[in-house]
Design an enzyme around this catalytic site. Structure first.
Site, PDB file in Angstrom:
ATOM      1  N   GLU A 108       0.861  -1.196   0.000  1.00  0.00           N
ATOM      2  CA  GLU A 108       0.000   0.000   0.000  1.00  0.00           C
ATOM      3  C   GLU A 108       0.896   1.244   0.000  1.00  0.00           C
ATOM      4  O   GLU A 108       1.976   1.234   0.616  1.00  0.00           O
ATOM      5  CB  GLU A 108      -0.828  -0.019   1.300  1.00  0.00           C
ATOM      6  CG  GLU A 108      -1.640   1.242   1.579  1.00  0.00           C
ATOM      7  CD  GLU A 108      -2.233   1.256   3.002  1.00  0.00           C
ATOM      8  OE1 GLU A 108      -1.593   0.740   3.950  1.00  0.00           O
ATOM      9  OE2 GLU A 108      -3.338   1.801   3.165  1.00  0.00           O
ATOM     10  N   ASN A 150      -6.963   6.306  -1.687  1.00  0.00           N
ATOM     11  CA  ASN A 150      -5.875   5.378  -1.403  1.00  0.00           C
ATOM     12  C   ASN A 150      -6.100   4.195  -2.360  1.00  0.00           C
ATOM     13  O   ASN A 150      -7.005   3.390  -2.151  1.00  0.00           O
ATOM     14  CB  ASN A 150      -5.949   4.950   0.074  1.00  0.00           C
ATOM     15  CG  ASN A 150      -4.764   4.102   0.492  1.00  0.00           C
ATOM     16  OD1 ASN A 150      -4.053   3.560  -0.342  1.00  0.00           O
ATOM     17  ND2 ASN A 150      -4.568   3.980   1.791  1.00  0.00           N
ATOM     18  N   LYS A 175      -9.454   2.159  -1.848  1.00  0.00           N
ATOM     19  CA  LYS A 175      -9.661   1.602  -0.491  1.00  0.00           C
ATOM     20  C   LYS A 175     -10.999   2.032   0.105  1.00  0.00           C
ATOM     21  O   LYS A 175     -11.325   3.231   0.146  1.00  0.00           O
ATOM     22  CB  LYS A 175      -8.503   2.051   0.403  1.00  0.00           C
ATOM     23  CG  LYS A 175      -8.490   1.452   1.801  1.00  0.00           C
ATOM     24  CD  LYS A 175      -7.197   1.857   2.517  1.00  0.00           C
ATOM     25  CE  LYS A 175      -7.053   1.287   3.889  1.00  0.00           C
ATOM     26  NZ  LYS A 175      -5.773   1.679   4.516  1.00  0.00           N
ATOM     27  N   GLU A 190      -6.161   8.781   7.697  1.00  0.00           N
ATOM     28  CA  GLU A 190      -6.708   8.337   6.403  1.00  0.00           C
ATOM     29  C   GLU A 190      -8.113   8.881   6.179  1.00  0.00           C
ATOM     30  O   GLU A 190      -8.499   9.181   5.052  1.00  0.00           O
ATOM     31  CB  GLU A 190      -6.713   6.810   6.317  1.00  0.00           C
ATOM     32  CG  GLU A 190      -5.328   6.234   6.132  1.00  0.00           C
ATOM     33  CD  GLU A 190      -5.379   4.784   5.694  1.00  0.00           C
ATOM     34  OE1 GLU A 190      -5.936   4.497   4.636  1.00  0.00           O
ATOM     35  OE2 GLU A 190      -4.849   3.942   6.447  1.00  0.00           O
ATOM     36  N   CYS A 220      -4.866  -2.978   2.855  1.00  0.00           N
ATOM     37  CA  CYS A 220      -4.576  -2.900   4.289  1.00  0.00           C
ATOM     38  C   CYS A 220      -5.761  -3.186   5.202  1.00  0.00           C
ATOM     39  O   CYS A 220      -6.135  -4.317   5.385  1.00  0.00           O
ATOM     40  CB  CYS A 220      -3.917  -1.570   4.636  1.00  0.00           C
ATOM     41  SG  CYS A 220      -3.138  -1.661   6.266  1.00  0.00           S
ATOM     42  N   ASN A 280       0.293  -1.111   5.332  1.00  0.00           N
ATOM     43  CA  ASN A 280       1.201  -0.371   6.224  1.00  0.00           C
ATOM     44  C   ASN A 280       0.547  -0.473   7.595  1.00  0.00           C
ATOM     45  O   ASN A 280      -0.451   0.203   7.866  1.00  0.00           O
ATOM     46  CB  ASN A 280       1.256   1.120   5.875  1.00  0.00           C
ATOM     47  CG  ASN A 280       2.091   1.452   4.664  1.00  0.00           C
ATOM     48  OD1 ASN A 280       3.190   1.982   4.767  1.00  0.00           O
ATOM     49  ND2 ASN A 280       1.547   1.178   3.487  1.00  0.00           N
TER      50      ASN A 280
END
Ligand code: CDV
Length: 312
Positions: free
Chosen positions: A47, A110, A127, A146, A172, A197
């Site tokens: 990621e 993302n 994401k 995020e 993730c 991550n």
């Protein structure tokens, strides 16, 4: 005839803020060259694989935030990766921060892309499960913003046909949610690619820290088994700007068994031959979804968001 993809899980060690895109892309190309030498058809990178994990910082200057985003793919800086992959006839999964202008509005996601062995972007995922918070929380050892810097992905958990396989992607935190895998399982996914991550320290629940690796394996192995799919989970690991990220990049078979796993917290390639038909015996027996699922009894999953306890 067996359908085998030789897959390289290309774990990255830390990327510091001062590392240039060119230096990072060179590391990705080095890993891809190693994968080629091992006969890989496909390489999976983490990621946000082009920069440090920037959501750990509270930033208010939009230009500074946008410096971590890609406006085009491939770009001048990422072109060497695309060229190396095409030269070797290798497909790859790459995670990065995506900035797009759609209908006159700037949108930030993302994102991961799947580039096939001929160098075409054959799949894109944005994401969906964005962890963390949207406001500054100075009590944390580091931020996880995020929810501030990205929109929730708008492309769903699609499965697409590429390189002879039914491919799916997630990123993730998505790997912790059974729904992620099941939506792809219902599209007969054969291989789920994901980068992560994951800071070892979880500020809202520090008692989980010692279980970080266990939870990482638990969710990926469970998702693989219950959907009879390969799962390739790849970390960015090591101490990045003072924050430790776990490693444990793994290639997991449809049986739920780990076939290959990284041992370091650095740049490291692990390789496995993945028989795409290995899930068939599970899909025809225990996890014959059409035969054994009872969706009428699962309505709450889509109708209700959070848990509501029973009345006394
Ligand atoms: N990048 C991530 O999504 N990380 C989350 C952390 C915040 C828990 C993860 O699920 O690994």
């Amino acid at each position: 005839m067996t359908r085998v993809l030789t897959v390289g899980a290309a774990q990255l060690g830390p990327i510091q803020r001062s590392d240039t895109r060119a230096a990072v892309v060179k590391r990705l190309v080095d890993l891809l060259e190693q994968a080629a030498a091992h006969g890989c058809n496909l390489v999976v990178f983490p990621e946000l694989a082009l920069t440090t994990f920037f959501p750990r910082w509270w930033m208010t200057d939009q230009d500074e935030i946008d410096s971590f985003f890609e406006r085009e793919m491939p770009s001048r800086e990422t072109a060497p990766l695309f060229e190396a992959a095409q030269r070797h006839g290798i497909g790859f999964y790459l995670g990065f921060a995506e900035l797009v202008v759609e209908a006159g509005s700037v949108r930030r996601f993302n994102t991961s892309i799947f580039v096939d062995a001929r160098g075409r972007i054959a799949g894109r995922y944005r994401k969906i499960h964005l962890p963390g918070h949207a406001e500054h929380e100075p009590w944390r050892a580091f931020q996880h913003l995020e929810k501030r810097y990205f929109e929730v992905g708008d492309l769903g958990f699609g499965v697409f046909r590429s390189m002879g396989a039914n491919m799916g992607m997630c990123i993730c935190n998505d790997r912790r949610w059974p729904e992620t895998y099941r939506v792809m399982g219902l599209q007969d996914v054969e291989m789920v690619l994901l980068g992560y991550n994951t800071p070892r320290h979880n500020p809202p629940a520090p008692d989980h820290d010692r279980l970080s690796e266990f939870h990482n394996q638990l969710c990926m192995q469970g998702g693989a088994y219950a959907n009879a799919t390969w799962v390739v989970g790849v970390a960015k690991a090591g101490v990045e700007e003072g924050c430790e990220l776990i490693g444990g990049s793994s290639i997991i078979a449809p049986s739920g068994q780990i076939v290959a796993q990284a041992l370091t917290q650095d740049d490291e390639l692990v390789v496995a031959r993945c028989d795409l038909d290995m899930g068939l015996s599970y899909k025809r027996s225990t996890f014959n979804l059409a035969r054994h699922r009872e969706p009428e009894h699962y309505r709450m999953i889509v109708e209700r968001r959070g848990a509501v306890p029973p009345k006394d």
